[in-house]
Write a protein that holds these residues in place. Structure first.
Motif, PDB file in Angstrom:
ATOM      1  N   ASN A  80      -1.252  -7.148   2.790  1.00 57.74           N
ATOM      2  CA  ASN A  80      -0.256  -6.183   3.243  1.00 57.74           C
ATOM      3  C   ASN A  80       1.161  -6.747   3.132  1.00 57.74           C
ATOM      4  N   ILE A  81       2.134  -5.862   3.251  1.00 61.44           N
ATOM      5  CA  ILE A  81       3.538  -6.227   3.429  1.00 61.44           C
ATOM      6  C   ILE A  81       4.017  -5.467   4.660  1.00 61.44           C
ATOM      7  N   THR A  82       4.365  -6.181   5.709  1.00 66.34           N
ATOM      8  CA  THR A  82       4.802  -5.518   6.939  1.00 66.34           C
ATOM      9  C   THR A  82       6.291  -5.224   6.841  1.00 66.34           C
ATOM     10  N   ASP A  83       6.608  -4.173   6.090  1.00 66.54           N
ATOM     11  CA  ASP A  83       8.024  -3.861   5.845  1.00 66.54           C
ATOM     12  C   ASP A  83       8.569  -2.829   6.822  1.00 66.54           C
ATOM     13  N   ILE A  84       7.806  -2.524   7.873  1.00 67.53           N
ATOM     14  CA  ILE A  84       8.325  -1.756   9.005  1.00 67.53           C
ATOM     15  C   ILE A  84       7.919  -2.526  10.254  1.00 67.53           C
ATOM     16  N   ASP A  85       8.860  -3.288  10.810  1.00 69.39           N
ATOM     17  CA  ASP A  85       8.547  -4.131  11.957  1.00 69.39           C
ATOM     18  C   ASP A  85       9.842  -4.547  12.654  1.00 69.39           C
ATOM     19  N   ASP A  86       9.748  -4.816  13.942  1.00 73.02           N
ATOM     20  CA  ASP A  86      10.935  -5.137  14.733  1.00 73.02           C
ATOM     21  C   ASP A  86      11.728  -6.327  14.204  1.00 73.02           C
ATOM     22  N   PRO A  87      11.093  -7.462  13.861  1.00 75.77           N
ATOM     23  CA  PRO A  87      11.888  -8.604  13.384  1.00 75.77           C
ATOM     24  C   PRO A  87      12.726  -8.293  12.146  1.00 75.77           C
ATOM     25  N   LEU A  88      12.196  -7.470  11.256  1.00 76.14           N
ATOM     26  CA  LEU A  88      12.957  -7.076  10.064  1.00 76.14           C
ATOM     27  C   LEU A  88      14.191  -6.275  10.456  1.00 76.14           C
ATOM     28  N   PHE A  89      14.011  -5.310  11.372  1.00 77.47           N
ATOM     29  CA  PHE A  89      15.141  -4.486  11.796  1.00 77.47           C
ATOM     30  C   PHE A  89      16.185  -5.331  12.523  1.00 77.47           C
ATOM     31  N   GLU A  90      15.714  -6.290  13.325  1.00 81.53           N
ATOM     32  CA  GLU A  90      16.641  -7.160  14.047  1.00 81.53           C
ATOM     33  C   GLU A  90      17.458  -8.003  13.081  1.00 81.53           C
ATOM     34  N   ARG A  91      16.802  -8.556  12.050  1.00 76.68           N
ATOM     35  CA  ARG A  91      17.525  -9.362  11.074  1.00 76.68           C
ATOM     36  C   ARG A  91      18.523  -8.510  10.295  1.00 76.68           C
ATOM     37  N   VAL A 119       0.334 -17.835  -8.770  1.00 80.14           N
ATOM     38  CA  VAL A 119      -0.648 -17.290  -7.830  1.00 80.14           C
ATOM     39  C   VAL A 119      -1.243 -16.015  -8.424  1.00 80.14           C
ATOM     40  N   ILE A 120      -2.559 -15.909  -8.386  1.00 78.28           N
ATOM     41  CA  ILE A 120      -3.231 -14.694  -8.843  1.00 78.28           C
ATOM     42  C   ILE A 120      -2.881 -13.561  -7.881  1.00 78.28           C
ATOM     43  N   PRO A 121      -2.376 -12.427  -8.378  1.00 80.27           N
ATOM     44  CA  PRO A 121      -1.943 -11.350  -7.476  1.00 80.27           C
ATOM     45  C   PRO A 121      -3.126 -10.682  -6.785  1.00 80.27           C
ATOM     46  N   PRO A 122      -2.902 -10.109  -5.602  1.00 80.40           N
ATOM     47  CA  PRO A 122      -3.968  -9.347  -4.941  1.00 80.40           C
ATOM     48  C   PRO A 122      -4.389  -8.159  -5.799  1.00 80.40           C
ATOM     49  N   THR A 123      -5.613  -7.750  -5.632  1.00 76.81           N
ATOM     50  CA  THR A 123      -6.071  -6.518  -6.266  1.00 76.81           C
ATOM     51  C   THR A 123      -5.268  -5.334  -5.739  1.00 76.81           C
ATOM     52  N   ASP A 124      -4.983  -5.376  -4.419  1.00 75.10           N
ATOM     53  CA  ASP A 124      -4.193  -4.328  -3.776  1.00 75.10           C
ATOM     54  C   ASP A 124      -3.141  -4.985  -2.892  1.00 75.10           C
ATOM     55  N   TRP A 125      -1.878  -4.722  -3.203  1.00 73.93           N
ATOM     56  CA  TRP A 125      -0.736  -5.243  -2.438  1.00 73.93           C
ATOM     57  C   TRP A 125      -0.094  -4.038  -1.780  1.00 73.93           C
ATOM     58  N   VAL A 126      -0.241  -3.915  -0.466  1.00 71.80           N
ATOM     59  CA  VAL A 126       0.011  -2.645   0.222  1.00 71.80           C
ATOM     60  C   VAL A 126       1.173  -2.779   1.201  1.00 71.80           C
ATOM     61  N   ALA A 127       2.242  -2.037   0.945  1.00 70.08           N
ATOM     62  CA  ALA A 127       3.362  -1.980   1.871  1.00 70.08           C
ATOM     63  C   ALA A 127       3.039  -0.995   2.989  1.00 70.08           C
ATOM     64  N   VAL A 128       3.308  -1.393   4.222  1.00 69.57           N
ATOM     65  CA  VAL A 128       3.032  -0.515   5.357  1.00 69.57           C
ATOM     66  C   VAL A 128       3.815   0.792   5.240  1.00 69.57           C
ATOM     67  N   SER A 129       5.025   0.733   4.677  1.00 69.39           N
ATOM     68  CA  SER A 129       5.827   1.952   4.513  1.00 69.39           C
ATOM     69  C   SER A 129       5.150   2.968   3.598  1.00 69.39           C
ATOM     70  N   ASP A 130       4.219   2.507   2.758  1.00 71.58           N
ATOM     71  CA  ASP A 130       3.459   3.411   1.889  1.00 71.58           C
ATOM     72  C   ASP A 130       2.120   3.816   2.501  1.00 71.58           C
ATOM     73  N   PHE A 131       1.863   3.362   3.730  1.00 73.18           N
ATOM     74  CA  PHE A 131       0.546   3.547   4.342  1.00 73.18           C
ATOM     75  C   PHE A 131       0.656   4.231   5.704  1.00 73.18           C
ATOM     76  N   LEU A 132       1.781   4.885   5.955  1.00 74.39           N
ATOM     77  CA  LEU A 132       2.032   5.444   7.277  1.00 74.39           C
ATOM     78  C   LEU A 132       1.117   6.615   7.613  1.00 74.39           C
ATOM     79  N   ASP A 133       0.807   7.467   6.641  1.00 73.40           N
ATOM     80  CA  ASP A 133      -0.035   8.632   6.931  1.00 73.40           C
ATOM     81  C   ASP A 133      -1.434   8.220   7.397  1.00 73.40           C
TER      82      ASP A 133
END
Length: 405
Positions: A80-91, A119-133
């Motif tokens: 995953n990529i946690t691109d919606i999270d408090d520490p990101l907004f604070e920074r 590094v071999i890439p993940p089969t699925d690299w998932v941003a949380v912003s794309d997984f909200l629904d």
């Protein structure tokens, strides 16, 4: 989310033995029974990426993927990529940068660093912003079933929590840990009035009425829970059986344990858990909060070859804590020089070396032992003349170790 290119992986003769790795939770060795192997690794929150602590973790799991593939398993890897999270907004607020711009720039830097380190890439690299629904649907289902409940603040917004009990945190590997203290130190809110259990994890923050995303232009006001993100992404992309759940050792609690409570709710079985060691610098754990970061991109800018950086990381067991100094890179540079000389002159006994390296890697990913075996072989073959052996050695370094001489 677009990942990065797959590095060139030459085919090797034969096949590695089955890999066994030590489970962080039980201390027992676990294997992936095959024919597929499912791996989930907790990804970055995209700010201040990528320091050597990150790199150590993702190179370690890259080694897991390489050895699994070499043993004949079909690997399915989600991150995953946690691109919606408090520490990101604070920074973003501290630096007066739009949060999306900050996240995108750091995701691109991480992508570039992973490609640089082969590094071999993940089969699925998932941003949380794309997984909200899917996340919102899952949380609404928890609420409807009574397994999640709301606590409303003075501003009228409701935070929803997954209801847990003492039994959810009774695992032996957590014995001796002050769970409430650690939870509070890592973004939790154990003392919040209205919570049914102090360790109940949040599954969605900032719901206004029945609107989970009432201020879509300001996601800092609301966000899904971090732990349920990993649980749901892993299930939706890997299925209900995960061979290895991975991350740094700082994620054992609360993150991975709370993810496990969600996994139980989602009927997901995790066969084993791997947690990589902590990388320190100047006497302290390398961390964003302390600012003692050694960035991969900065090391490359200083003139260190990416392969040298990767080799320095491989010189430590995946589950060991260690402290970085430039001596780590100096040792790796000397190794590269010696190995390249052998690759050019030729090396006898490369087939035997391949089997030795495979054996060490299959034994709990013992990369330091594998490197020592190569050192001994390179010294013995400094003046040999076996071009086929040299080619096999070169292919082995690329495919098994991610080292491109």
């Amino acid at each position: 989310m677009r990942s990065w290119p797959l590095p060139h992986l030459p085919a090797l003769p034969g096949q590695a033995p089955a890999l066994r790795v030590r489970d962080t939770r039980t201390g027992e060795f676990v294997t992936a029974p095959g024919p597929k192997a499912a791996l989930y690794v907790c990804g970055i929150t995209p700010y201040d990426a990528t320091h050597l602590g990150h790199a150590f973790t993702y190179v370690a799991f890259d080694m897991l993927v390489r050895v699994w593939r070499d043993s004949g398993l079909l690997v399915e890897y989600a991150q995953n990529i946690t691109d919606i999270d408090d520490p990101l907004f604070e920074r973003a607020e501290q630096t007066d940068v739009d949060w999306r711009e900050l996240a995108d720039s750091q995701i691109e830097l991480f992508r570039s660093d992973m490609e640089t380190l082969r590094v071999i890439p993940p089969t699925d690299w998932v941003a949380v912003s794309d997984f909200l629904d899917p996340l919102e649907t899952a949380v609404r289902d928890l609420i409807a079933s009574g397994r999640a409940y709301g606590v409303t603040g003075d501003d009228g917004r409701t935070d929803y929590y997954h209801a847990t009990s003492d039994a959810d945190y009774a695992s032996e590997h957590l014995a001796g840990i002050d769970l409430i203290k650690v939870f509070g130190e890592n973004g939790g809110d154990p003392e919040r009035p209205g919570k049914r259990h102090p360790l109940d994890p949040i599954v969605w923050k900032g719901v206004l009425g029945d609107d989970f995303r009432a201020e879509g232009a300001k996601p800092g006001v609301w966000r899904p829970g971090w732990h349920i993100e990993c649980a749901l992404i892993s299930r939706d992309y890997l299925g209900t059986t995960i061979d290895i759940q991975g991350g740094g050792s700082d994620l054992v609690f609360p993150h991975q344990e709370m993810t496990s409570t969600h996994h139980h709710e989602l009927d997901v079985t995790v066969r084993g858990q791997m947690n990589t060691g902590i990388v320190s610098y100047e006497g302290h754990k390398m961390s964003k909060s302390l600012g003692n970061l050694v960035l991969v991109s900065k090391l490359v800018q200083r003139g260190f070859e990416p392969m040298v950086v990767r080799l320095a990381l491989l010189n430590h067991r995946w589950d060991s804590d260690w402290e970085y100094t430039d001596d780590e890179l100096n040792l790796a540079e000397r190794r590269v020089t010696r190995w390249r000389r052998t690759r050019h002159t030729g090396g006898a006994g490369a087939s035997e070396l391949l089997e030795t390296v495979r054996r060490h890697l299959a034994d709990n990913l013992d990369t330091p032992k594998a490197l020592e075996a190569i050192d001994a072989w390179a010294e013995a073959n400094e003046h040999a003349d076996d071009r086929e052996g040299a080619l096999l050695f070169d292919d082995m370094c690329k495919t098994l170790l991610g080292l491109y001489l």
